[in-house]
Design an enzyme around this catalytic site. Structure first.
Site, PDB file in Angstrom:
ATOM      1  N   HIS A  20       0.414  -1.008   0.174  1.00 36.53           N
ATOM      2  CA  HIS A  20       0.138   0.143   0.025  1.00 36.53           C
ATOM      3  C   HIS A  20       0.776   1.455   0.083  1.00 36.53           C
ATOM      4  O   HIS A  20       2.458   1.075   0.131  1.00 36.53           O
ATOM      5  CB  HIS A  20      -0.942   0.145   1.692  1.00 36.53           C
TER       6      HIS A  20
ATOM      7  N   ASP B 274       0.911   5.180   1.703  1.00 36.96           N
ATOM      8  CA  ASP B 274       0.064   6.293   3.136  1.00 36.96           C
ATOM      9  C   ASP B 274      -0.933   7.427   2.324  1.00 36.96           C
ATOM     10  O   ASP B 274      -0.757   8.137   1.417  1.00 36.96           O
ATOM     11  CB  ASP B 274       1.067   7.129   3.690  1.00 36.96           C
TER      12      ASP B 274
ATOM     13  N   HIS C   2       4.666   0.214   0.335  1.00 36.19           N
ATOM     14  CA  HIS C   2       6.101  -0.613   1.316  1.00 36.19           C
ATOM     15  C   HIS C   2       4.943  -1.758   1.961  1.00 36.19           C
ATOM     16  O   HIS C   2       3.459  -1.791   1.073  1.00 36.19           O
ATOM     17  CB  HIS C   2       6.015   0.178   2.144  1.00 36.19           C
TER      18      HIS C   2
ATOM     19  N   ARG D 196       6.054  -9.040  16.345  1.00 38.14           N
ATOM     20  CA  ARG D 196       6.469  -7.549  15.658  1.00 38.14           C
ATOM     21  C   ARG D 196       5.594  -6.425  15.912  1.00 38.14           C
ATOM     22  O   ARG D 196       4.800  -6.435  15.821  1.00 38.14           O
ATOM     23  CB  ARG D 196       7.010  -7.364  14.089  1.00 38.14           C
TER      24      ARG D 196
END
Length: 338
Positions: A215, A217, A271, A281
């Site tokens: 995607h 941002d 990204h 994570r």
């Protein structure tokens, strides 16, 4: 503690298994567990030069920020004004929140209704599924929170310092693209800017499921603090590369609105986050967004994008995700006159 991924998405998981067993052709996946993706270190910029440096050093720092935003769309900053103590407290607090039972955190009263999100409700195949959970918290929820817990005070500290850094970087980028640097303080408001605390649990099928699907941002710029697990990848020179974690930096990336506002000078880069089969994570991101009625006016004599409001852009993204299962973004706003 973790969301019920296996139970909720068992149909998608089962369908993938059956297709494999029956040799049913399917759309090739864009990654596989055996793929080799080069790990690189993003450009590192010491932003203390903007305040403490001599005039030449300040100008060099501004040029470095603009160059990284043009060539990478991503960069790292050091000496950014947010102490390691605040960053570590932020990490510890979000770990504590995500450790709560699923039923409790999914109905958490710490934040407004709908703040907790997990998975991908619109997913129709594994490629559209994000194996993660998050708290999406508007800045107004943080500043208006009168519950003086360690979590709320830590979030307020992290958010306010990220906000100050975001304005500083945005103003530099505006100056270096010939735009009005006061635009951001005039148009970016606390009820549309937000923090997102992310948790990526271990995934049993890391070769088939994203932690966060590819995607860009939908903001002006994003400030990210991540742990040392790794998993963030981005497109550079038409190929995926893995970002090497650096404990001393914050990651900055350009969003769609800045790409449009700068007429493509700065790049909003695709990204994604990869899953890990054994290690969880954590990350926290701040998103700089304008008010919904703020107009994103593309600069230059031949604007690549038509004018649009942030509210219009956001609504189009939501409609595309609901209808298609993914975001289309800026291609919806191409200026057909040029």
């Amino acid at each position: 503690m973790d969301p019920p991924f296996n139970e909720t998405y068992k149909t998608l998981l089962y369908k993938q298994i059956k297709n494999t067993e029956n040799n049913v052709p399917h759309i090739p996946f864009s990654f596989h567990v055996t793929d080799v993706v080069e790990e690189v270190e993003l450009p590192v910029i010491d932003v203390s030069r903007l305040i403490d440096g001599a005039e030449k050093e300040r100008e060099k720092c501004k040029q470095d920020i603009a160059r990284a935003s043009r060539e990478w769309g991503f960069f790292q900053v050091i000496n950014h004004g947010i102490s390691m103590d605040v960053l570590e407290k932020m990490r510890q607090e979000q770990i504590r929140v995500f450790r709560e039972p699923f039923d409790k955190k999914s109905k958490s009263e710490k934040f407004s209704t709908g703040s907790y999100r997990w998975g991908t409700p619109s997913a129709t195949c594994l490629q559209q599924l994000s194996w993660s959970e998050a708290f999406h918290v508007p800045m107004t929820d943080i500043s208006d929170n009168k519950d003086f817990t360690t979590l709320s005070s830590t979030m307020e500290k992290f958010a306010s310092e990220s906000e100050a850094l975001a304005y500083t970087l945005a103003e530099v980028l505006a100056e270096k693209s010939g735009r009005k640097s006061s635009f951001f303080k005039e148009n970016c408001v606390r009820n549309t800017c937000y923090l997102r605390m992310n948790h990526y649990p271990p995934c049993p099928k890391p070769s088939e499921v994203y932690g966060l699907m590819p995607h860009t941002d939908s903001d002006f710029l994003t400030i990210l603090y991540q742990d040392q697990v790794g998993g963030l990848q981005l497109i550079k020179d038409n190929r995926w590369i893995a970002v090497k974690p650096n404990p001393c930096t914050l990651i900055i990336n350009i969003g769609d609105l800045f790409q449009a506002w700068s007429n493509g000078i700065y790049k909003s880069v695709e990204h994604r986050v990869m899953t890990n089969p054994t290690v969880e994570r954590f990350s926290t991101a701040y998103f700089l967004c304008p008010s919904y009625d703020a107009v994103i006016e593309c600069s230059g004599d031949c604007p690549a994008y038509r004018n649009f409001s942030f509210g219009e852009f956001r609504q189009q993204v939501q409609e595309d995700v609901k209808k298609l299962g993914y975001k289309v973004g800026l291609p919806r706003f191409i200026n057909d006159l040029y």
